[in-house]
Design a protein around this motif. Structure first.
Motif, PDB file in Angstrom:
ATOM      1  N   PHE A 393      59.020  37.578  24.963  1.00 18.83           N
ATOM      2  CA  PHE A 393      57.943  36.970  24.177  1.00 18.83           C
ATOM      3  C   PHE A 393      58.356  35.565  23.719  1.00 18.83           C
ATOM      4  CE2 PHE A 393      54.862  40.407  22.345  1.00 18.83           C
ATOM      5  CZ  PHE A 393      54.706  40.968  23.600  1.00 18.83           C
ATOM      6  N   ASN A 405      58.143  36.609  15.387  1.00 11.27           N
ATOM      7  CA  ASN A 405      58.442  37.352  16.613  1.00 11.27           C
ATOM      8  C   ASN A 405      59.492  38.446  16.384  1.00 11.27           C
ATOM      9  OD1 ASN A 405      57.802  37.761  19.382  1.00 11.27           O
ATOM     10  ND2 ASN A 405      59.698  36.747  19.961  1.00 11.27           N
ATOM     11  N   SER A 408      58.210  41.137  13.848  1.00 12.38           N
ATOM     12  CA  SER A 408      57.191  42.033  14.410  1.00 12.38           C
ATOM     13  C   SER A 408      57.822  43.001  15.409  1.00 12.38           C
ATOM     14  CB  SER A 408      56.100  41.220  15.119  1.00 12.38           C
ATOM     15  OG  SER A 408      55.490  40.329  14.233  1.00 12.38           O
TER      16      SER A 408
HETATM   17  C1  FAD Z   1      55.617  42.349  19.070  1.00 14.95           C
HETATM   18  C2  FAD Z   1      54.913  41.241  18.318  1.00 14.95           C
HETATM   19  C3  FAD Z   1      55.357  39.927  18.437  1.00 14.95           C
HETATM   20  C4  FAD Z   1      54.725  38.900  17.729  1.00 14.95           C
HETATM   21  N1  FAD Z   1      55.194  37.611  17.865  1.00 14.95           N
HETATM   22  C5  FAD Z   1      54.596  36.621  17.164  1.00 14.95           C
HETATM   23  C6  FAD Z   1      55.069  35.275  17.279  1.00 14.95           C
HETATM   24  O1  FAD Z   1      56.033  34.973  17.987  1.00 14.95           O
HETATM   25  N2  FAD Z   1      54.407  34.314  16.585  1.00 14.95           N
HETATM   26  C7  FAD Z   1      53.342  34.596  15.766  1.00 14.95           C
HETATM   27  O2  FAD Z   1      52.802  33.686  15.144  1.00 14.95           O
HETATM   28  N3  FAD Z   1      52.919  35.862  15.613  1.00 14.95           N
HETATM   29  C8  FAD Z   1      53.488  36.875  16.291  1.00 14.95           C
HETATM   30  N4  FAD Z   1      53.020  38.152  16.145  1.00 14.95           N
HETATM   31  C9  FAD Z   1      51.973  38.431  15.139  1.00 14.95           C
HETATM   32  C10 FAD Z   1      50.530  38.363  15.661  1.00 14.95           C
HETATM   33  O3  FAD Z   1      50.394  39.066  16.848  1.00 14.95           O
HETATM   34  C11 FAD Z   1      50.042  36.920  15.890  1.00 14.95           C
HETATM   35  O4  FAD Z   1      50.324  36.122  14.771  1.00 14.95           O
HETATM   36  C12 FAD Z   1      48.535  36.901  16.126  1.00 14.95           C
HETATM   37  O5  FAD Z   1      48.228  37.662  17.280  1.00 14.95           O
HETATM   38  C13 FAD Z   1      48.052  35.500  16.270  1.00 14.95           C
HETATM   39  O6  FAD Z   1      46.701  35.468  16.585  1.00 14.95           O
HETATM   40  P1  FAD Z   1      45.671  34.699  15.669  1.00 14.95           P
HETATM   41  O7  FAD Z   1      46.188  33.345  15.329  1.00 14.95           O
HETATM   42  O8  FAD Z   1      44.366  34.789  16.342  1.00 14.95           O
HETATM   43  O9  FAD Z   1      45.705  35.593  14.358  1.00 14.95           O
HETATM   44  P2  FAD Z   1      44.655  35.830  13.186  1.00 14.95           P
HETATM   45  O10 FAD Z   1      44.343  37.274  13.206  1.00 14.95           O
HETATM   46  O11 FAD Z   1      43.543  34.875  13.216  1.00 14.95           O
HETATM   47  O12 FAD Z   1      45.558  35.595  11.889  1.00 14.95           O
HETATM   48  C14 FAD Z   1      45.757  34.304  11.300  1.00 14.95           C
HETATM   49  C15 FAD Z   1      47.224  33.993  11.221  1.00 14.95           C
HETATM   50  O13 FAD Z   1      47.900  34.973  10.437  1.00 14.95           O
HETATM   51  C16 FAD Z   1      49.209  35.226  10.976  1.00 14.95           C
HETATM   52  N5  FAD Z   1      49.273  36.615  11.439  1.00 14.95           N
HETATM   53  C17 FAD Z   1      48.290  37.370  11.968  1.00 14.95           C
HETATM   54  N6  FAD Z   1      48.744  38.599  12.255  1.00 14.95           N
HETATM   55  C18 FAD Z   1      50.041  38.616  11.905  1.00 14.95           C
HETATM   56  C19 FAD Z   1      51.067  39.609  11.963  1.00 14.95           C
HETATM   57  N7  FAD Z   1      50.836  40.849  12.413  1.00 14.95           N
HETATM   58  N8  FAD Z   1      52.296  39.275  11.530  1.00 14.95           N
HETATM   59  C20 FAD Z   1      52.559  38.052  11.056  1.00 14.95           C
HETATM   60  N9  FAD Z   1      51.620  37.070  10.975  1.00 14.95           N
HETATM   61  C21 FAD Z   1      50.385  37.345  11.395  1.00 14.95           C
HETATM   62  C22 FAD Z   1      49.371  34.292  12.168  1.00 14.95           C
HETATM   63  O14 FAD Z   1      50.042  33.131  11.747  1.00 14.95           O
HETATM   64  C23 FAD Z   1      47.935  34.000  12.562  1.00 14.95           C
HETATM   65  O15 FAD Z   1      47.768  32.779  13.243  1.00 14.95           O
HETATM   66  C24 FAD Z   1      53.634  39.206  16.872  1.00 14.95           C
HETATM   67  C25 FAD Z   1      53.182  40.523  16.769  1.00 14.95           C
HETATM   68  C26 FAD Z   1      53.806  41.534  17.489  1.00 14.95           C
HETATM   69  C27 FAD Z   1      53.305  42.931  17.335  1.00 14.95           C
END
Ligand code: FAD
Length: 492
Positions: A393, A405, A408
């Motif tokens: 990832f 990353n 999570s």
């Molecule tokens: C195995 C795994 C690896 C991941 N690796 C990363 C990574 O490298 N970088 C990353 O930014 N996120 C990571 N995430 C968290 C999450 O999947 C992403 O932040 C999210 O999919 C981003 O999409 P979005 O901007 O549309 O989120 P939205 O749902 O629109 O959320 C807004 C913001 O909130 C934060 N956010 C949302 N969900 C999470 C979460 N579960 N944990 C922490 N912050 C969150 C992000 O900064 C995101 O941009 C990971 C999750 C998993 C399960």
């Protein structure tokens, strides 16, 4: 507008590639003339510095820096580039450019913080003012701790402790300065450490040629394929922020639907590279009148999940390599390069997993629900160490983040900050039935139309699953029991 005072400040940009709501930049412009610097950093032999960028993130950084250079130029601020050890380059640049002060936005991973502290001391010893600013987080990690404890290890109490804190107002871009003269520009270019953006090697990379998919990482791939899905840079980010209502509308109910591109905001790479600040995002979310409050609050909660990841990363010595629950250091993971290769290349025969890995490979991004399902499949059904998935990832996500990353991955693997850790084993077929009932997502990424045979209806053929979900689940639980019996328990 030109500035009267003589003071010259170097603003060292890192993961804050924007001009709006940038405290270090605004303060520097208030003092006088400004020069920007961005370094492609390497980690020192003793482990100081940020984690080196993965392939997809290098592509993003390259494109985003090009935009930042233009935005700063419009403000009259040159942006210089360098590559190598920041411990050498920053003091050298400060001396060569004869700056009075150096400013930067803080970063929070332990190895980067130690480096910044060392550079701060070196600059101060040389008689330069050094100022670090907030900007990457809503909450400084050292300002929040539970009663009688050192830091929060569970999200909900952390969230309850910080959710009502004021974060202040976002700052506009600073005012325009007088641009450097041609002679000044020539002088900058003459310093031995100054490089062109194109010479930083961000788009270079070699195919290891070992034959396995997982090791054949060619950064050019990102340039040609992923580029079609994104437009990096703070200018485009500002446009996306203006459309935030699309991502928030219905968020509480539909954020788990991977087939809908508007089910989430898609802003994670913008936050990762600081093209937008979390404060800008929070303010925008609070300002959208047409969004229902439960959608707004559900989304803001996710923003604080990111804060929580950084809170943990700040307090833990090595979240990318050491399990938060120490007993997991002896978890009986399996060494299975062939299965890992199937997972990386999206050829496990499990539709949701393969579709997720295809989305990742083709776009540099994957929906959160599918990230959870693919990570659970790797660490529990295949019993492969979370390090391998985290690393893949890290290399393939455009939002690969030093905190989100690994935190999570540890959460899914059961060794992290989760109140109900190991027993949650996502069944990817059930997840698909629940969150992609019309098979729109898997159809899109596997190149099959919705309505094609479901996993359960298919039998035999090339896409036979590499593992049986039921027996592998039992094996995972048995491995967990073995580890528990062997360890005396932990005080995490
Ligand atoms: C195995 C795994 C690896 C991941 N690796 C990363 C990574 O490298 N970088 C990353 O930014 N996120 C990571 N995430 C968290 C999450 O999947 C992403 O932040 C999210 O999919 C981003 O999409 P979005 O901007 O549309 O989120 P939205 O749902 O629109 O959320 C807004 C913001 O909130 C934060 N956010 C949302 N969900 C999470 C979460 N579960 N944990 C922490 N912050 C969150 C992000 O900064 C995101 O941009 C990971 C999750 C998993 C399960």
């Amino acid at each position: 507008m030109s500035h009267d005072r003589d003071s010259l400040t170097l603003v060292w940009f890192r993961d804050d590639l924007r001009v709006e709501d940038h405290e270090a930049l605004t303060a520097a412009c208030g003092d006088g003339q400004v020069i920007g610097l961005w370094i492609r950093e390497c980690r020192s032999d003793d482990g100081l510095g940020p984690r080196p960028l993965g392939g997809a993130a290098r592509w993003w950084a390259h494109e985003s820096l090009r935009v930042l250079e233009t935005e700063l130029a419009q403000l009259g601020i040159p942006l210089l580039f360098a590559a190598g050890s920041a411990a050498d380059i920053v003091p050298q640049a400060a001396a060569d450019l004869k700056v009075d002060a150096v400013r930067w936005s803080r970063r929070y991973a332990p190895a980067a913080r130690r480096l910044d502290a060392q550079i701060k001391t070196d600059l101060a010893d040389a008689g330069r003012a050094v100022h670090s600013h907030t900007g990457a987080l809503l909450v400084e990690p050292w300002t929040v701790s539970p009663q009688g404890g050192d830091f929060y290890k569970v999200f909900t109490p952390f969230f309850n402790a910080v959710r009502d804190r004021s974060v202040g107002d976002s700052l506009p871009a600073p005012r325009t300065q007088s641009s450097p003269t041609k002679a000044q520009r020539q002088a900058f270019a003459g310093h031995s450490w100054v490089r062109d953006l194109d010479d930083l090697g961000l788009l270079d990379g070699t195919d290891t040629g070992s034959g396995s998919f997982a090791s054949a990482r060619t950064p050019q791939w990102w340039r040609t394929t992923v580029a079609g899905h994104w437009n990096p840079g703070c200018r485009e980010a500002a446009g996306e922020l203006a459309c935030l209502s699309d991502g928030l509308d219905g968020y509480a109910d539909s954020h788990d639907v991977p087939a809908d591109p508007d089910s989430t905001s898609g802003l994670s790479p913008r936050l990762r590279f600081g093209e937008l600040s979390p404060r800008q995002l929070l303010a925008a979310a609070l300002d959208i009148p047409e969004v229902r409050d439960d959608d707004r609050q559900a989304w803001i909660r996710q923003l604080y999940w990111r804060e929580f990841s950084w809170h943990l990363t700040y307090h833990l010595p090595a979240v990318e390599s050491e399990p938060m629950r120490p007993e997991f250091a002896s978890f009986p993971y399996e060494d299975d390069p062939e299965a890992l290769d199937h997972w990386c290349s999206g050829t496990t025969g499990i539709d949701l997993v393969d579709a997720g890995m295809a989305q990742l490979w083709q776009t540099g991004w994957m929906h959160n629900r599918v990230r959870m399902a693919t990570a659970s499949f790797l660490t529990k059904n295949l019993l492969i160490h979370w390090w391998h998935g985290e690393q893949w990832f890290w290399d393939t996500l455009v939002d690969a983040d030093e905190a989100n990353n690994p935190v999570s991955w540890q959460w899914v693997a059961g060794c992290g900050a989760d109140a109900a850790p190991y027993f949650r084993i996502f069944n990817p077929e059930r997840q698909c039935e629940r969150f992609d009932p019309d098979r729109e997502y898997v159809g899109r990424w596997l190149g099959r139309g919705p309505g094609d045979l479901t996993q359960a209806e298919r039998s035999g053929g090339d896409d036979e699953p590499i593992v049986d979900l039921r027996t592998s689940r039992q094996a995972a639980l048995a491995a967990y029991d073995r580890m528990k019996n062997e360890s005396a328990g932990s005080n995490w």
